[in-house]
Design a protein around this motif. Structure first.
Motif, PDB file in Angstrom:
ATOM      1  N   LEU A 281       0.650  -1.370  -0.174  1.00 43.04           N
ATOM      2  CA  LEU A 281       0.048   0.019   0.070  1.00 43.04           C
ATOM      3  C   LEU A 281       0.778   1.272  -0.053  1.00 43.04           C
ATOM      4  O   LEU A 281       1.878   1.327   0.805  1.00 43.04           O
ATOM      5  CB  LEU A 281      -0.826   0.071   1.185  1.00 43.04           C
ATOM      6  N   MET A 282       0.437   2.209  -0.687  1.00 51.59           N
ATOM      7  CA  MET A 282       1.447   3.509  -0.729  1.00 51.59           C
ATOM      8  C   MET A 282       0.224   4.649  -0.068  1.00 51.59           C
ATOM      9  O   MET A 282      -1.000   4.854  -0.524  1.00 51.59           O
ATOM     10  CB  MET A 282       1.434   3.881  -2.189  1.00 51.59           C
ATOM     11  N   THR A 283       0.732   5.379   0.729  1.00 51.47           N
ATOM     12  CA  THR A 283       0.075   6.362   1.473  1.00 51.47           C
ATOM     13  C   THR A 283       0.867   7.898   1.181  1.00 51.47           C
ATOM     14  O   THR A 283       1.930   7.920   0.707  1.00 51.47           O
ATOM     15  CB  THR A 283      -0.251   6.242   3.027  1.00 51.47           C
ATOM     16  N   GLU A 284       0.059   8.838   1.421  1.00 56.40           N
ATOM     17  CA  GLU A 284       0.460  10.213   1.229  1.00 56.40           C
ATOM     18  C   GLU A 284       1.621  10.661   2.025  1.00 56.40           C
ATOM     19  O   GLU A 284       2.633  11.107   1.912  1.00 56.40           O
ATOM     20  CB  GLU A 284      -0.474  11.104   1.112  1.00 56.40           C
ATOM     21  N   THR A 285       1.389  10.374   3.367  1.00 47.61           N
ATOM     22  CA  THR A 285       2.346  10.810   4.359  1.00 47.61           C
ATOM     23  C   THR A 285       2.594   9.598   5.516  1.00 47.61           C
ATOM     24  O   THR A 285       1.701   8.655   5.479  1.00 47.61           O
ATOM     25  CB  THR A 285       1.772  11.944   5.073  1.00 47.61           C
ATOM     26  N   ASN A 286       3.470   9.805   6.394  1.00 49.20           N
ATOM     27  CA  ASN A 286       3.744   9.064   7.260  1.00 49.20           C
ATOM     28  C   ASN A 286       2.474   8.946   8.285  1.00 49.20           C
ATOM     29  O   ASN A 286       2.190   7.869   9.055  1.00 49.20           O
ATOM     30  CB  ASN A 286       5.116   9.375   8.427  1.00 49.20           C
ATOM     31  N   GLU A 287       2.033  10.045   8.517  1.00 51.30           N
ATOM     32  CA  GLU A 287       0.766   9.978   9.492  1.00 51.30           C
ATOM     33  C   GLU A 287      -0.404   9.255   8.813  1.00 51.30           C
ATOM     34  O   GLU A 287      -0.929   8.397   9.573  1.00 51.30           O
ATOM     35  CB  GLU A 287       0.327  11.695   9.811  1.00 51.30           C
ATOM     36  N   ALA A 288      -0.666   9.302   7.632  1.00 44.97           N
ATOM     37  CA  ALA A 288      -1.814   8.580   7.142  1.00 44.97           C
ATOM     38  C   ALA A 288      -1.304   7.111   6.915  1.00 44.97           C
ATOM     39  O   ALA A 288      -2.336   6.354   7.301  1.00 44.97           O
ATOM     40  CB  ALA A 288      -1.841   9.135   5.327  1.00 44.97           C
ATOM     41  N   ARG A 289       0.008   6.844   6.822  1.00 44.10           N
ATOM     42  CA  ARG A 289       0.413   5.243   6.803  1.00 44.10           C
ATOM     43  C   ARG A 289       0.295   4.798   8.212  1.00 44.10           C
ATOM     44  O   ARG A 289      -0.396   3.713   8.454  1.00 44.10           O
ATOM     45  CB  ARG A 289       1.869   5.424   6.766  1.00 44.10           C
ATOM     46  N   ASP A 290       0.354   5.414   9.264  1.00 44.96           N
ATOM     47  CA  ASP A 290       0.077   5.048  10.620  1.00 44.96           C
ATOM     48  C   ASP A 290      -1.252   4.914  10.998  1.00 44.96           C
ATOM     49  O   ASP A 290      -1.717   3.951  11.599  1.00 44.96           O
ATOM     50  CB  ASP A 290       0.757   6.047  11.868  1.00 44.96           C
ATOM     51  N   ARG A 291      -2.221   5.792  10.318  1.00 50.84           N
ATOM     52  CA  ARG A 291      -3.626   5.656  10.629  1.00 50.84           C
ATOM     53  C   ARG A 291      -4.138   4.396   9.865  1.00 50.84           C
ATOM     54  O   ARG A 291      -4.857   3.552  10.381  1.00 50.84           O
ATOM     55  CB  ARG A 291      -4.340   6.762   9.972  1.00 50.84           C
ATOM     56  N   LEU A 292      -3.440   4.189   8.613  1.00 49.49           N
ATOM     57  CA  LEU A 292      -4.173   3.031   7.940  1.00 49.49           C
ATOM     58  C   LEU A 292      -3.841   1.957   8.539  1.00 49.49           C
ATOM     59  O   LEU A 292      -4.290   0.811   8.424  1.00 49.49           O
ATOM     60  CB  LEU A 292      -3.537   3.176   6.504  1.00 49.49           C
ATOM     61  N   ARG A 293      -2.586   1.729   9.211  1.00 46.17           N
ATOM     62  CA  ARG A 293      -1.958   0.576   9.701  1.00 46.17           C
ATOM     63  C   ARG A 293      -2.885   0.066  11.048  1.00 46.17           C
ATOM     64  O   ARG A 293      -3.164  -1.131  11.025  1.00 46.17           O
ATOM     65  CB  ARG A 293      -0.502   0.809  10.167  1.00 46.17           C
ATOM     66  N   ASP A 294      -3.317   1.264  11.798  1.00 43.49           N
ATOM     67  CA  ASP A 294      -4.244   0.848  12.915  1.00 43.49           C
ATOM     68  C   ASP A 294      -5.575   0.377  12.160  1.00 43.49           C
ATOM     69  O   ASP A 294      -6.026  -0.615  12.864  1.00 43.49           O
ATOM     70  CB  ASP A 294      -4.405   1.963  13.566  1.00 43.49           C
ATOM     71  N   LYS A 295      -5.867   1.071  11.537  1.00 42.78           N
ATOM     72  CA  LYS A 295      -7.156   0.410  10.804  1.00 42.78           C
ATOM     73  C   LYS A 295      -7.301  -1.120  10.212  1.00 42.78           C
ATOM     74  O   LYS A 295      -8.100  -1.741  10.231  1.00 42.78           O
ATOM     75  CB  LYS A 295      -7.701   1.274   9.388  1.00 42.78           C
TER      76      LYS A 295
END
Length: 1023
Positions: free
Chosen positions: A620-634
């Motif tokens: 998966l590619m995300t826009e930012t590290n913050e978005a990456r961390d949120r998606l990981r939790d989801k």
């Protein structure tokens, strides 16, 4: 020494030539920098080879005993073998051959040839049904550029042909390496026989298959020799399509019919496929592109991007190209980021130089920086070292150290000018006074990095360029200080400088008071310092331990795992559910899906998964590290809603890959008992609330229906066990009949049962076989069915069955902390195991230990070199003791910096701590060499220590400021942050220790007292 050769004096007498050398060095350095290769991470050799073998029809346990064990037993004769890891499935085995870390370079390839020869040696020992060996010694190949091609209105075969054309174009690029296609679905013609229809016509399926194969065979038909020419004779009849095959005429007795009368003939694709690729949920083909070793990835990326832009313009409507992985772009961003940090560090060092030394002296020191960097780039380029995360970080670390020699040389020159000496004498004085102490100190600093240069582990190979960069730059900095700096100083410094010895400022006067107090109350100073060191050792227990940090890249890798006996279709369906959910998540920019296998190694530190039908991986590619961390939790929350599968989200790792960080290996001989113990261990881990996603790499048994044959009845009916096995395999899996030829592509023709027969258990119970006379015989006439279980997969390490229990961490604790907390429970668990069973720590803790063991092995060499260098310079055991006593005390600052920052003590930070030893010893050498020189001039010991500490305080403080402040740009980075904090804290504390504790210790060791006491009024002898 003073009457001998003086390099600085020689440089001053050959200024034009020295200026020429400086200009050439700068030009060569600029050229070398432009031509150096660029990488995201340094390359290191994956010392793993994969040996695969097949034994069709065997159970997993039979495959282990007949194939896997023979392979592993033979491999144990390899003298460079580290370990063997095997994964065995029914009829198939995959053995991973790991070499010892110290095996390097061409020796790795030589060992792979040995492995091939070893397997040839045991080929004759294998069962008659053995299917042969398959080797993969390109396990570490990196495919940094990945493009996805999806199609609307085109068949998979048409899409494959189009992507093959693109592959051919990419291979034309000079720097292109391996280029492969993933997700290709092989075309297959299925001939689906109905056992009921065959039985009704009294046909033998094998006879039908043999007839078709004979008609499609390519056979020579000879030549007609007319005496004047040769005329070729050709026989037609080969099948060109599924339609030709369907209408192939057949005969049974007096009955004529076509294949379509007894079977459904359909042109399709491999079913189920061995693997699938999708982009954003759309099925497609991945074009994975590697680069030839030694090429510049930025130049290759530019050529590749230009080509793919043209390809995109020429694609027909309906076929779309998507960029999935673009390592050249990532490397360019990474290099630019580090170059920016390097520029910031240079600016900081320049600011320190100008503010502390003044405009002219600061200019001289500042000019030494590009000279050192330029010559360093030339040497690094010649050695083949590229610009990447480690080498650029090393340049930043070295930056604060490489100005040290230039600062000391210029400081010495200024002090001589203040005494009224001429520019020439002042410029050459450094060679006669401090050149060799500086050289000794530089070599001691380099020696502090020896554990990096000689570290044989994979992590050591990953960080080795750190040693080369720092060692080269520091040695070059000494050369610049004694060769170029005198010429620069003589050019830019004024001929006369005002003597300012008595104009001490408030800070200097305060330092004088503190220094005299430390020397006067020497034992109190020593006790307080040792106490602070003791507190730091206790505090070190509170610092988190770490192997390598996770990357700051924006990707999330999701490992999907179903039970071991899960069907490919079940895995594919489960992943489609996840993809549908993923499409609704705003954080996901795009994703690529690999079903039945893992993603290709798009960067060197990626952990490649073993391809099996029950696994998949989504990148998966995300826009930012913050978005990456949120998606990981989801994703972690989504995993809890899908009990049939495990979704494990993870980030890209820096350094050698580990996977789930907390791992334990349970080993033992009996599979059932081993599984029970592994489950008990998993239950123990589940009691820790910090652990989640606990799994076993093999666990549940698979259901098996056993066809128990009545051998006597089988003989009466004219059948053999082989006939039954082939009939069952043909019914359920499909037996090859022949191949259709379509250009260079061979299309397999497979005979199998109709879907209703091959997907239900009832078909097995109602199966009818034909004997040689074509008489239909029900399976129940000579066999009965039994239900049982067996192992779907067996993992072994060094020939011992091993189950790995893995877990992820829910909070910010480091794996080493969790493993340390679990140690009592694990020890109690291990104590209860039977004698033949054991449990070992794996994961990042094991990898960290394996990487630190070679460091510990090299430390004695480092210490010996340091001792020798110090003794050569000091020529005194007591002085050597005083100099070396300073070295470990830098830990006071290390702990004081790491604890408040919450930074872990990782592998790279440990290397920084070792390097601190050399830095602190260097300062002490220069300090006490000055003490020796002052004693030679007739000073008392008290006066010599005080004056040396006072005169060396300024250059030591300046170099400490430059070295620590230069680390600020990389202190914000995930990878270098802990090392930066450790070195900044250690350098600051070490500077105070050098200027206060070291003089106090000298006074204690040599019995120096205050002059007022009347005990030191006589002149002291030189040591």
């Amino acid at each position: 020494m003073k009457k001998g050769f003086n390099l600085s004096d020689w440089a001053l007498n050959h200024r034009s030539f020295v200026w020429f050398l400086m200009i050439v060095s700068l030009a060569a350095g600029a050229f070398a920098y432009a031509s150096m290769g660029r990488e995201e991470d340094p390359s290191f050799t994956i010392k793993t080879m994969v040996v695969s073998a097949a034994l069709p029809g065997a159970t997993a346990e039979e495959t282990v005993t007949q194939v896997t064990d023979r392979i592993e037993k033979k491999l144990q004769e390899l003298d460079t073998l580290d370990t063997t890891r095997s994964v065995t499935y029914p009829g198939q085995t995959v053995v991973y051959v790991d070499l010892l870390p110290e095996v390097r370079g061409p020796a790795v390839e030589a060992n792979w040839l040995k492995v091939r020869n070893m397997m040839s040696d045991i080929r004759g020992d294998m069962p008659e049904e053995f299917g042969g060996f398959f080797f993969n010694d390109d396990f570490g190949d990196v495919y940094g550029s990945i493009y996805a091609f999806t199609a609307d209105g085109f068949s998979p075969r048409e899409l494959e042909q189009r992507v093959e054309e693109v592959r051919s174009a990419v291979l034309q690029l000079d720097a292109a390496g391996k280029v492969e296609l993933l997700g290709v679905r092989d075309p297959v013609v299925h001939v689906e026989f109905s056992t009921a229809r065959l039985a009704a016509l009294g046909l033998d399926k094998q006879t039908v298959m043999d007839t078709l194969a004979a008609q499609n065979a390519i056979v020579p038909s000879g030549f007609i020799h007319t005496g004047e020419e040769q005329i070729l004779v050709r026989v037609t009849g080969q099948f060109t399509s599924a339609e030709d095959l369907a209408y192939a005429p057949l005969r049974a007795g007096k009955t004529f019919f076509t294949l379509a009368d007894v079977a459904d003939v359909t042109a399709g694709y491999e079913d189920p496929p061995s693997s699938l690729f999708r982009f954003n949920g759309d099925e497609g083909i991945a074009l994975i592109i590697g680069m030839r070793e030694g090429e510049n990835i930025l130049d290759f990326g530019e050529d590749l991007h230009g080509l793919m832009d043209r390809v995109a313009e020429e694609l027909p409507v309906g076929i779309e190209m998507h960029k999935v992985a673009d390592q050249p772009h990532v490397v360019e961003e990474s290099i630019n980021h580090f170059v920016k940090a390097l520029v910031e560090a240079v600016v900081i060092v320049l600011a320190v130089s100008f503010v502390s030394l003044g405009l002219r002296a600061g200019l001289v020191v500042s000019l030494s920086i590009p000279l050192v960097l330029a010559i360093t780039f030339v040497i690094l380029d010649a050695m083949g070292i590229t610009l990447q995360r480690i080498s650029l970080g090393a340049l930043i670390i070295a930056l604060g150290l490489l100005v040290d020699d230039a600062m000391i040389a210029i400081e010495t020159m200024i002090s001589r000018l203040e005494l009224g000496e001429s520019l020439g004498k002042a410029a050459s004085y450094a060679w006669t006074s401090i050149a060799f102490p500086m050289l000794t100190g530089t070599l001691v600093t380099v020696a502090g990095f020896i554990p990096i240069g000689l570290n044989a582990s994979q992590a050591g190979e990953y960080t080795r360029s750190l040693f080369y960069v720092i060692a080269i730059s520091l040695v070059i900095s000494w050369v610049v200080a004694v060769l170029f700096a005198p010429v620069l100083g003589a050019t830019f410094l004024p001929r006369k400088m005002k003597h300012e010895e008595h104009k001490a400022g408030r800070i200097r006067r305060t330092f004088h008071v503190v220094l005299r107090g430390a020397m006067r109350f020497k034992w109190l100073t020593i006790v307080l310092t040792v106490a602070a060191f003791g507190v730091s050792i206790v505090g070190l227990q509170k610092v988190e331990q770490q192997f390598f940090p996770t990357s700051d890249r924006n990707e999330i890798m999701v490992d999907v795992t179903l039970r071991q006996n899960a069907d490919f279709d079940a895995t594919n369906a489960e992943i489609k559910v996840f993809e549908a959910w993923l499409a609704e998540q705003p954080e996901a920019q795009y994703w690529s899906t690999y079903v039945g296998r893992g993603a290709p190694r798009f960067l060197l530190t990626l952990d490649a998964l073993t391809a099996t039908p029950n696994i998949g991986q989504i990148i998966l590619m995300t826009e930012t590290n913050e978005a990456r961390d949120r998606l990981r939790d989801k994703i972690a929350a989504f995993d809890k809603t899908r009990p049939a599968a495990e979704y494990f989200p993870k980030f890209v790792e820096m350094g050698p890959p580990v996977g789930k960080p907390v791992q334990y290996r349970v080993a033992g001989p009996d599979y059932e008992t081993l599984r029970d113990h592994a489950r008990d261990l998993a239950a123990t881990l589940s009691e820790d609330p910090r652990l989640t996603a606990i799994s076993l790499d093999w666990n549940e048994p698979a259901r098996v229906v056993r066809v128990v044959l009545d051998q006597a009845r089988l003989r009466q009916l004219g059948l053999t066990q082989q006939d039954v096995g082939q009939a069952l395999y043909s019914l359920f899996e499909g037996a090859p009949i022949t191949d259709l030829r379509s250009g260079t592509k061979l299309i397999s023709v497979l005979a199998r049962g109709v879907e209703a027969d091959r997907t239900t258990l009832e078909a097995l119970e109602n199966l009818q076989l034909g004997n040689a006379q074509g008489t239909p015989i029900p399976l129940s006439a000579f066999a009965r069915l039994e239900w049982t279980t067996e192992q779907p997969v067996i993992h072994q390490e060094d020939r011992v069955p091993t189950i790995t229990v893995k877990a992820a961490i829910t909070n910010g604790d480091q794996p080493a902390t969790v493993v340390a907390d679990l140690a009592p429970a694990i020890d109690a668990f291990a104590a209860d195991l039977p004698a033949a069973y054991s449990v070992e720590v794996g994961g990042s803790v094991e990898s960290s230990a394996e990487s630190q063991e070679p460091i510990a092995a090299v430390v004695p060499i480092m210490v010996l070199i340091m001792l020798t260098l110090v003794m050569v310079q000091m020529q005194s055991f007591r002085l050597m003791f005083v100099v070396l006593a300073v070295a470990p005390l830098g830990m006071i600052g290390v702990v004081a910096a790491l604890l408040p920052a919450g930074a872990p003590l990782g592998f790279v930070a440990i290397l920084g701590v070792l390097a601190l030893i050399g830095i602190l010893i260097r300062n002490s050498i220069i300090l006490f060499q000055e003490v020796k020189d002052l004693l030679d001039r007739g000073r008392t010991r008290w006066e010599a220590v005080f004056e040396a500490s006072d005169s060396r305080a300024r250059p030591i403080l300046l170099t400490a400021a430059a070295a620590s402040l230069a680390l600020i740009p990389i202190s914000r980075q995930v990878f270098w942050g802990p090392m930066a904090y450790a070195m900044m804290g250690g350098i600051i504390a070490g500077t105070l220790i050098t200027l206060l504790f070291a003089p106090a210790l000298y006074c204690a060791v040599f019995g120096v007292k205050r002059p007022e006491a009347g005990d030191d009024t006589t002149k002291a002898r030189a040591t």
